[in-house]
Design a protein around this motif. Structure first.
Motif, PDB file in Angstrom:
ATOM      1  N   GLN A   1       0.843  -1.187   0.000  1.00  0.00           N
ATOM      2  CA  GLN A   1       0.000   0.000   0.000  1.00  0.00           C
ATOM      3  C   GLN A   1       0.877   1.235   0.000  1.00  0.00           C
ATOM      4  O   GLN A   1       1.619   1.480   0.967  1.00  0.00           O
TER       5      GLN A   1
ATOM      6  N   LYS B   1      -2.942   5.501  -1.641  1.00  0.00           N
ATOM      7  CA  LYS B   1      -3.480   4.512  -2.573  1.00  0.00           C
ATOM      8  C   LYS B   1      -4.061   3.325  -1.815  1.00  0.00           C
ATOM      9  O   LYS B   1      -3.766   3.112  -0.647  1.00  0.00           O
ATOM     10  N   GLU B   2      -4.865   2.538  -2.517  1.00  0.00           N
ATOM     11  CA  GLU B   2      -5.412   1.333  -1.926  1.00  0.00           C
ATOM     12  C   GLU B   2      -4.355   0.230  -1.899  1.00  0.00           C
ATOM     13  O   GLU B   2      -3.416   0.223  -2.692  1.00  0.00           O
ATOM     14  N   ARG B   3      -4.556  -0.694  -0.996  1.00  0.00           N
ATOM     15  CA  ARG B   3      -3.654  -1.845  -0.935  1.00  0.00           C
ATOM     16  C   ARG B   3      -3.819  -2.688  -2.191  1.00  0.00           C
ATOM     17  O   ARG B   3      -4.941  -2.913  -2.652  1.00  0.00           O
TER      18      ARG B   3
END
Length: 123
Positions: free
Chosen positions: A39, A43-45
């Motif tokens: 991640q 930002k998203e994982r």
């Protein structure tokens, strides 16, 4: 309850290498498929790599394919992520994940998670 502990993160220049480790306890290691997610800030994982319980099958995200290698040592209850040719865009917190089925690791279905280890790649 499976417990995962990551190590090996750090600071490296672009083009360098790091090896992450994740040691599992509290479960039967040889029944687990394992993976690495990451991640980045804001930002998203996202999925990076995963390996089956036997080590016979591995899956990689396109963004790391050819540069990262996932491996496991069942005698040490440990999974590794060898990261070569690192880029600044690889900077992220890297998380170890585990569950029984490889496909479920990749899709994050019922994963156990570690606490994460920071990887920072400078340009």
């Amino acid at each position: 309850q499976v417990r995962l502990v990551e190590s090996g993160g750090g600071f490296v220049q672009a083009g360098g290498s790091l090896r992450l480790s994740c040691t599992a306890s509290g479960g039967t290691f040889t029944t687990l498929s394992l993976g690495w997610f990451r991640q980045a800030p804001g930002k998203e994982r996202e999925f990076a790599a995963a390996i089956s319980w036997s080590g016979a099958h591995a899956v990689y995200a396109d963004s790391v394919k050819g540069r990262f290698t996932i491996a496991r040592d069942n005698a040490k209850n440990t999974v590794y992520l060898q990261m070569n040719s690192l880029k600044p865009e690889d900077t992220a917190v890297y998380y170890c994940a585990a569950t029984k089925i490889l496909r479920d690791v990749v899709t994050d279905l019922n994963n156990y998670w570690g606490q994460g280890t920071q990887v920072t790649v400078s340009s």
